[in-house]
Write a protein that holds these residues in place. Sequence first.
Motif, PDB file in Angstrom:
ATOM      1  N   VAL A 151      12.449  -0.296  17.270  1.00  0.00           N
ATOM      2  CA  VAL A 151      10.985  -0.374  17.641  1.00  0.00           C
ATOM      3  C   VAL A 151      10.268   0.939  17.659  1.00  0.00           C
ATOM      4  CG1 VAL A 151      10.238  -0.977  20.288  1.00  0.00           C
ATOM      5  CG2 VAL A 151      12.052  -2.171  19.342  1.00  0.00           C
ATOM      6  N   ILE A 152      11.034   1.931  17.663  1.00  0.00           N
ATOM      7  CA  ILE A 152      10.090   3.378  17.619  1.00  0.00           C
ATOM      8  C   ILE A 152       9.519   3.461  16.470  1.00  0.00           C
ATOM      9  CG2 ILE A 152      10.659   5.728  17.756  1.00  0.00           C
ATOM     10  CD1 ILE A 152      12.626   5.338  20.164  1.00  0.00           C
ATOM     11  N   ILE A 153      10.363   3.173  15.539  1.00  0.00           N
ATOM     12  CA  ILE A 153       9.783   3.400  13.984  1.00  0.00           C
ATOM     13  C   ILE A 153       8.645   2.351  13.729  1.00  0.00           C
ATOM     14  CG2 ILE A 153      10.146   2.906  11.707  1.00  0.00           C
ATOM     15  CD1 ILE A 153      13.106   3.655  11.953  1.00  0.00           C
ATOM     16  N   SER A 154       8.610   1.091  14.439  1.00  0.00           N
ATOM     17  CA  SER A 154       7.360   0.305  14.256  1.00  0.00           C
ATOM     18  C   SER A 154       6.229   0.784  15.121  1.00  0.00           C
ATOM     19  CB  SER A 154       7.628  -1.019  14.908  1.00  0.00           C
ATOM     20  OG  SER A 154       8.760  -1.604  14.149  1.00  0.00           O
ATOM     21  N   GLU A 155       6.272   1.476  16.373  1.00  0.00           N
ATOM     22  CA  GLU A 155       5.357   2.210  17.067  1.00  0.00           C
ATOM     23  C   GLU A 155       4.661   3.358  16.283  1.00  0.00           C
ATOM     24  OE1 GLU A 155       5.843   2.929  21.334  1.00  0.00           O
ATOM     25  OE2 GLU A 155       7.931   1.707  21.407  1.00  0.00           O
ATOM     26  N   VAL A 156       5.551   4.114  15.806  1.00  0.00           N
ATOM     27  CA  VAL A 156       5.014   5.222  14.746  1.00  0.00           C
ATOM     28  C   VAL A 156       4.052   4.621  13.730  1.00  0.00           C
ATOM     29  CG1 VAL A 156       5.607   7.202  13.474  1.00  0.00           C
ATOM     30  CG2 VAL A 156       6.741   6.829  15.790  1.00  0.00           C
ATOM     31  N   ARG A 157       4.651   3.856  13.025  1.00  0.00           N
ATOM     32  CA  ARG A 157       3.699   3.115  12.012  1.00  0.00           C
ATOM     33  C   ARG A 157       2.523   2.713  12.412  1.00  0.00           C
ATOM     34  NH1 ARG A 157       8.122  -0.524   8.858  1.00  0.00           N
ATOM     35  NH2 ARG A 157       6.366  -0.780   7.509  1.00  0.00           N
ATOM     36  N   PRO A 209       6.409  -8.190  13.855  1.00  0.00           N
ATOM     37  CA  PRO A 209       7.580  -9.073  14.434  1.00  0.00           C
ATOM     38  C   PRO A 209       8.315  -8.134  15.189  1.00  0.00           C
ATOM     39  CG  PRO A 209       7.091  -9.589  11.988  1.00  0.00           C
ATOM     40  CD  PRO A 209       6.237  -8.419  12.216  1.00  0.00           C
ATOM     41  N   LEU A 210       8.330  -6.808  14.848  1.00  0.00           N
ATOM     42  CA  LEU A 210       9.499  -5.990  15.358  1.00  0.00           C
ATOM     43  C   LEU A 210       8.817  -5.277  16.462  1.00  0.00           C
ATOM     44  CD1 LEU A 210      10.265  -4.167  12.125  1.00  0.00           C
ATOM     45  CD2 LEU A 210      11.502  -5.940  13.086  1.00  0.00           C
ATOM     46  N   LEU A 211       7.861  -5.342  16.890  1.00  0.00           N
ATOM     47  CA  LEU A 211       7.154  -4.697  18.164  1.00  0.00           C
ATOM     48  C   LEU A 211       7.432  -5.456  19.457  1.00  0.00           C
ATOM     49  CD1 LEU A 211       3.687  -3.335  16.804  1.00  0.00           C
ATOM     50  CD2 LEU A 211       5.594  -1.803  17.810  1.00  0.00           C
ATOM     51  N   LEU A 212       7.652  -5.029  20.475  1.00  0.00           N
ATOM     52  CA  LEU A 212       7.964  -5.589  21.707  1.00  0.00           C
ATOM     53  C   LEU A 212       6.668  -6.544  22.262  1.00  0.00           C
ATOM     54  CD1 LEU A 212       9.832  -2.762  23.620  1.00  0.00           C
ATOM     55  CD2 LEU A 212      10.864  -4.760  22.267  1.00  0.00           C
ATOM     56  N   ALA A 213       6.996  -7.507  22.958  1.00  0.00           N
ATOM     57  CA  ALA A 213       5.879  -8.121  23.386  1.00  0.00           C
ATOM     58  C   ALA A 213       5.095  -7.464  24.628  1.00  0.00           C
ATOM     59  CB  ALA A 213       6.240  -9.719  23.638  1.00  0.00           C
ATOM     60  N   LYS A 214       6.062  -6.849  25.365  1.00  0.00           N
ATOM     61  CA  LYS A 214       5.706  -6.029  26.463  1.00  0.00           C
ATOM     62  C   LYS A 214       6.550  -4.946  26.454  1.00  0.00           C
ATOM     63  CE  LYS A 214       4.837  -9.642  29.668  1.00  0.00           C
ATOM     64  NZ  LYS A 214       4.880 -10.506  30.905  1.00  0.00           N
ATOM     65  N   ARG A 219       2.018   2.290  25.435  1.00  0.00           N
ATOM     66  CA  ARG A 219       2.633   2.235  24.230  1.00  0.00           C
ATOM     67  C   ARG A 219       2.247   0.762  23.326  1.00  0.00           C
ATOM     68  NH1 ARG A 219       8.697   4.434  25.114  1.00  0.00           N
ATOM     69  NH2 ARG A 219       8.976   3.290  23.087  1.00  0.00           N
ATOM     70  N   ALA A 220       2.494   0.839  22.052  1.00  0.00           N
ATOM     71  CA  ALA A 220       2.040  -0.238  20.924  1.00  0.00           C
ATOM     72  C   ALA A 220       2.839  -1.344  21.473  1.00  0.00           C
ATOM     73  CB  ALA A 220       1.920   0.083  19.680  1.00  0.00           C
ATOM     74  N   THR A 221       2.252  -2.663  21.488  1.00  0.00           N
ATOM     75  CA  THR A 221       3.020  -4.127  21.588  1.00  0.00           C
ATOM     76  C   THR A 221       2.649  -4.886  20.248  1.00  0.00           C
ATOM     77  OG1 THR A 221       0.925  -4.923  22.879  1.00  0.00           O
ATOM     78  CG2 THR A 221       2.931  -3.858  24.118  1.00  0.00           C
ATOM     79  N   LYS A 222       3.446  -6.078  20.534  1.00  0.00           N
ATOM     80  CA  LYS A 222       2.927  -6.869  19.312  1.00  0.00           C
ATOM     81  C   LYS A 222       1.257  -7.412  19.323  1.00  0.00           C
ATOM     82  CE  LYS A 222       6.343 -10.017  19.169  1.00  0.00           C
ATOM     83  NZ  LYS A 222       6.896  -9.751  17.997  1.00  0.00           N
ATOM     84  N   GLY A 223       1.001  -7.403  20.673  1.00  0.00           N
ATOM     85  CA  GLY A 223      -0.463  -7.733  20.851  1.00  0.00           C
ATOM     86  C   GLY A 223      -1.422  -6.696  20.421  1.00  0.00           C
ATOM     87  N   ALA A 224      -0.901  -5.373  20.399  1.00  0.00           N
ATOM     88  CA  ALA A 224      -1.719  -4.472  19.908  1.00  0.00           C
ATOM     89  C   ALA A 224      -2.038  -4.435  18.323  1.00  0.00           C
ATOM     90  CB  ALA A 224      -1.057  -3.141  20.404  1.00  0.00           C
ATOM     91  N   ALA A 225      -0.832  -4.821  17.734  1.00  0.00           N
ATOM     92  CA  ALA A 225      -0.707  -4.898  16.316  1.00  0.00           C
ATOM     93  C   ALA A 225      -1.263  -6.263  15.675  1.00  0.00           C
ATOM     94  CB  ALA A 225       0.655  -5.043  15.675  1.00  0.00           C
TER      95      ALA A 225
END
Length: 515
Positions: A151-157, A209-214, A219-225
């Motif tokens: 999740v953290i890697i996905s947020e950084v990306r 698909p890896l980011l959290l819905a909430k 912090r970034a979420t699935k919705g932000a992506a």
Amino acid sequence: MKNNIFKLLLGLVFIGTLNTGCTSDLETEPLIELSLEELLSQDPKAVEGILSRLYGSFALSGADGPESSDISDNAGESPFLRGIVNLQDFAADGMKNRWGDNGLDQLTTTSDWTPENKFFRYLYNRIFFTIPQCNNLLSILPNVDVENKDVIISEVRFIRALAYYYLIDVFGKGVLATEENYGQTAPLPEASRQELFNYIETELLDIEPLLLAKNTYGRATKGAAQMLLAKLYLNAEVYIGSPKYAEAATYANKVITDGNYILATNFVSMFSADNDSSTEIIFPLIADSQVSQSFGNTTYIVNGNLNADTMPLAEFGATEGWGGHRATKAWYGLFGDLATSTDDRSKLFWTDGHTYEMDDYKEWINGYPSIKFRNTNFSGSSLSSSFSSTDFPLFRLADAYLIYAECAVRTAAGTDMGTAVNYVNEVRQRSHASTISQSDLTLDFIIDERGRELNLEGHRRTDLIRFEMFTGSSYLWPWKGGVKNGTSIPSTYNLYPIPSSALQANPNLTQNPGY
């Protein structure tokens, strides 16, 4: 509490960025003795502080208060969000600045743009501060054991993709710096708009698909992506010459139908100091008057639109009024007669002591200051302060509604005009504006409604370019091209020039046409 994201656990290790095309004086010494890998090996929880610094790079000038700067540029003038407002809103039709600063004046009049303009350099350098810091962390994370690593890697990306989005939108090209070429000393090759588009798209599709819905607020979420994908696809015809409106509608509709966000019941609540409780905001850039002070977050918007000569500062939670920004009739004229309009959004202009016409953009009383953003709580009392606590809603649900509607009008596959009309009416009814019928929903209506709903939120220049209204003479606004009633500007202004400092630092970069 929203300010928790800014309670930094450590200083982020700074790195040289000469190979990206930034100026060489961006190289700074590390702030800590340990390497990043050693630090995370000893204290895996430190990753939270590093991550917060990456998010903060969009809102703050530096880690040590409003006078500090992560880059060698002016701490007050150069923050990322301030650059977004300057290059997206002041260069467009709805907002003008009166200070006459060299560089900012050329933005507000869309005239005499050159590669030496320091405001273009500020945003370019901020982009290429954030990207290498992300690459630094991404090069280390696979080798250390931290909680929720994927999740953290996905947020950084996501953070990196967001920075690249502004590069592709504003400058059109640059270099593609990733963790794969991190640390390379030779100048990187120039990447085209198509290459950058493909990279951002691939990254977002991979992490969505890896980011959290909430997630933790800010912090970034699935919705932000999904929103960033929707905006990338919405502007694909401009960016790469291939329309992708069906894809834009798909991802906008995912944001709408996933159920994680709800339209706020009151428009003003989203631009108040307690907007961290908003159900509509998908991805904010956080401000806090005590913990995260900056001259470049919403302080720039709130204080810049206030002046004690004509306005009561305390009514908007401020102790300072900078007397710089006013809207033009290109914005408030969208509501018709402000005195009789029922639209709540039409009431967010200060008219007392000001003139409807902007005969002189450097005269404070010409034009109406925008009071859309304020530093007062929507619910309950609040204390006035020099800095703003109002978060900037970079992505919010109403934008997703309007993106879907625009794609439907553009006959994107899979869209439905009835659904589009319903989405637009939900946005309008929230502000007590009249509803529309399907025959009213045209592209002309959409660009106007985006102005009514989203002006001063960093979208307007991009929208006008997509509607082929920014350059040329088909649409004129006050002081376009440096003329009171507006004049034609060249099509080359659809992109900003690559800063001279970047060209000097990386000989592989080439200038955009017309500069």
